[in-house]
Enzyme design. Structure first.
Site, PDB file in Angstrom:
ATOM      1  N   ASN A  71      21.282  35.681  37.570  1.00  0.00           N
ATOM      2  CA  ASN A  71      21.665  35.841  36.004  1.00  0.00           C
ATOM      3  C   ASN A  71      21.695  34.584  35.525  1.00  0.00           C
ATOM      4  OD1 ASN A  71      23.072  35.928  33.566  1.00  0.00           O
ATOM      5  ND2 ASN A  71      25.231  36.617  34.298  1.00  0.00           N
ATOM      6  N   ARG A 123      19.569  39.075  34.991  1.00  0.00           N
ATOM      7  CA  ARG A 123      19.771  39.769  33.638  1.00  0.00           C
ATOM      8  C   ARG A 123      18.973  39.004  32.651  1.00  0.00           C
ATOM      9  NH1 ARG A 123      25.203  36.156  31.047  1.00  0.00           N
ATOM     10  NH2 ARG A 123      25.090  37.603  29.330  1.00  0.00           N
ATOM     11  N   HIS A 147      27.390  42.270  26.132  1.00  0.00           N
ATOM     12  CA  HIS A 147      28.118  42.997  27.413  1.00  0.00           C
ATOM     13  C   HIS A 147      27.549  44.414  26.836  1.00  0.00           C
ATOM     14  CE1 HIS A 147      31.120  39.845  25.489  1.00  0.00           C
ATOM     15  NE2 HIS A 147      30.500  39.303  27.194  1.00  0.00           N
ATOM     16  N   ARG A 178      35.474  30.700  20.645  1.00  0.00           N
ATOM     17  CA  ARG A 178      34.766  31.205  19.396  1.00  0.00           C
ATOM     18  C   ARG A 178      35.486  31.868  17.729  1.00  0.00           C
ATOM     19  NH1 ARG A 178      30.602  34.655  23.072  1.00  0.00           N
ATOM     20  NH2 ARG A 178      29.035  33.435  24.246  1.00  0.00           N
ATOM     21  N   GLU A 232      28.831  44.212  36.576  1.00  0.00           N
ATOM     22  CA  GLU A 232      27.922  43.415  35.392  1.00  0.00           C
ATOM     23  C   GLU A 232      27.297  43.305  37.357  1.00  0.00           C
ATOM     24  OE1 GLU A 232      29.610  40.608  33.628  1.00  0.00           O
ATOM     25  OE2 GLU A 232      28.387  41.447  31.524  1.00  0.00           O
TER      26      GLU A 232
END
Ligand code: ADP
Length: 397
Positions: free
Chosen positions: A7, A90, A179, A240, A384
């Site tokens: 990743n 990823r 996601h 965010r 993940e």
């Protein structure tokens, strides 16, 4: 087969080696400060973490150091590199082109480059990681697993923005969602635990981490999700803003004498629960501050739960009902007070959380709804890396 899962970010790189048969992690770690100075963290299963400062001018040196650590005589998890059967990468943005994972070849890399303007911070870093691995392991098959792919099943009415249609035609401006690997993994796990066919369950997955998103999964397909063209849309998050009136951007730009990029940087990095509280983006710090009477920390926490509950309500409407609500990721797995507050808004839909069970659940798979709840509520730790390893083996195994 052993799968190396990569990743790759702009200055960091996370990795795991997973035995696809036992699904055990053989080793894992992280390269940080790539292009600055460089730090390698390596941990073989069952041993202590090793952290060493190592020069990493580019991702190629970083991956080379990871491969050396993995095959090191003393603490390496592998004898040699031939024990890595495949690499799973990823990739953040697959645009409309990548609707599922795929074996990486020159065409795929070109395709990922072509959608890089949709994720200018992430996709170039992903490509650098892929190229570095291809150079160092030229004969090892590689698979790309896209964050956006799972959401490509959304209907047009869910992914289109109310903008001139030409922006979609010319620039592919639309909701993509992120996601996806986590939403897919968790919703599949829900069906497994419930003992029902994946195609017959309506699940709302709440992936609540530093980045947070919600997904409506109807009969095995993502039909709506809270993040958009970029991960900025949707829930209020760690730093965010989530959904705001776009007019705020021009208003702040004028008042603070900033350009659009600078305002967007603030919306991405200095807003959310950190911006509201002035304390932290970390929920552990916020809960501690709330406990000491910090009003803005309490406000940030209540805004977060309120925004999660509103999305759940709207996705229940989008799917004309919901069988299961699943909480996952750092906050979803570890913060009972958030789960309780969110579910507290949803009593009108027959959602009833078992407070006594919920309060003890941290990072484990568990049913947390009361027996008479019309909607089942689960905590399901996401994984993940395992999902990427499974996809990789499915394509090259
Ligand atoms: P990301 O992968 O997006 O960086 P994570 O899924 O790791 O985010 O989630 C980070 C958030 O999860 C932080 O706000 C942190 O406070 C919260 N979190 C992680 N572990 C715990 C824990 N053990 N207890 C409470 N909160 C936790």
């Amino acid at each position: 087969m052993n799968v190396l899962v990569i990743n790759c970010g702009s200055s960091s790189l996370k990795y795991q080696v997973i035995d696809s048969v036992s699904e055990q992690v053989l080793a894992k770690g992280l390269c940080e400060r790539i292009g600055i100075d460089g730090r390698l963290t390596y941990q073989k299963a069952g041993l202590e973490k090793e952290i060493t400062d190592k020069a990493m001018p580019t991702h190629k040196e970083a991956i080379s150091l990871v491969l050396s650590a993995l095959t090191n005589d003393k603490t390496g998890a592998l004898k040699n590199l031939s024990e890595i059967g495949a690499v799973g990468h990823r990739i953040v943005h697959g645009g409309e082109r990548f609707t599922k994972s795929c074996v990486i070849d020159d065409e795929v890399i070109k395709g990922v480059e072509e959608v890089s303007d949709l994720a200018p911070l992430h996709n170039p870093a992903n490509i650098i990681g892929i190229n570095a691995c291809r150079e160092l392991m030229p004969n090892t098959p590689m698979v790309g697993v896209f964050d956006t792919a799972f959401h490509q099943t959304m209907p047009e009415k869910a992914y289109m923005y109310g903008l001139p249609y030409s922006y979609y035609e010319n620039y592919k401006v639309r909701k993509y969602g992120f996601h996806g690997t986590s939403h897919s993994y968790v919703s599949k796990r829900v069906a497994e635990i419930e003992g029902k066919p994946y195609e017959q369950v309506k699940t709302i997955v709440c992936h609540l981490g530093n980045g947070a998103s919600i997904c409506a999964v109807k009969n095995g397909k993502s039909v709506d999700t809270s993040m958009g063209l970029s991960p900025l849309e949707g829930l209020i998050m760690g730093t965010r803003s989530g959904d705001i009136d776009p007019s705020v951007i021009e208003f702040i730009a004028k008042k603070e004498n900033l350009d659009i990029s600078e305002v967007l940087n603030i919306l991405n990095k200095k807003s959310g629960v950190e911006g509201i509280s002035g304390v932290s983006s970390d929920f552990r710090d916020l809960i501690a501050a709330e406990g000491k009477g910090n009003r803005r920390a309490a406000l940030a926490l209540s805004m977060f739960s309120y925004s999660v509950a509103k999305y759940i309500g709207s996705y229940a409407a989008a799917m004309n009902g919901v069988d299961v609500i699943a909480f996952t990721a750092g906050i979803g797995e570890n913060t009972p007070s958030v789960r309780e507050e969110v579910c507290g808004y949803l009593g009108f839909m027959g959602v009833d959380i078992d407070e006594k069970v919920n309060v003890h659940v941290h990072g484990e798979e568990k049913l947390i709804s009361a027996e008479n709840s019309k909607v089942k509520i689960y905590v399901i730790p996401t994984n993940e890396e395992l999902a990427i390893a499974r996809e990789t083996v499915a394509l090259v195994g």
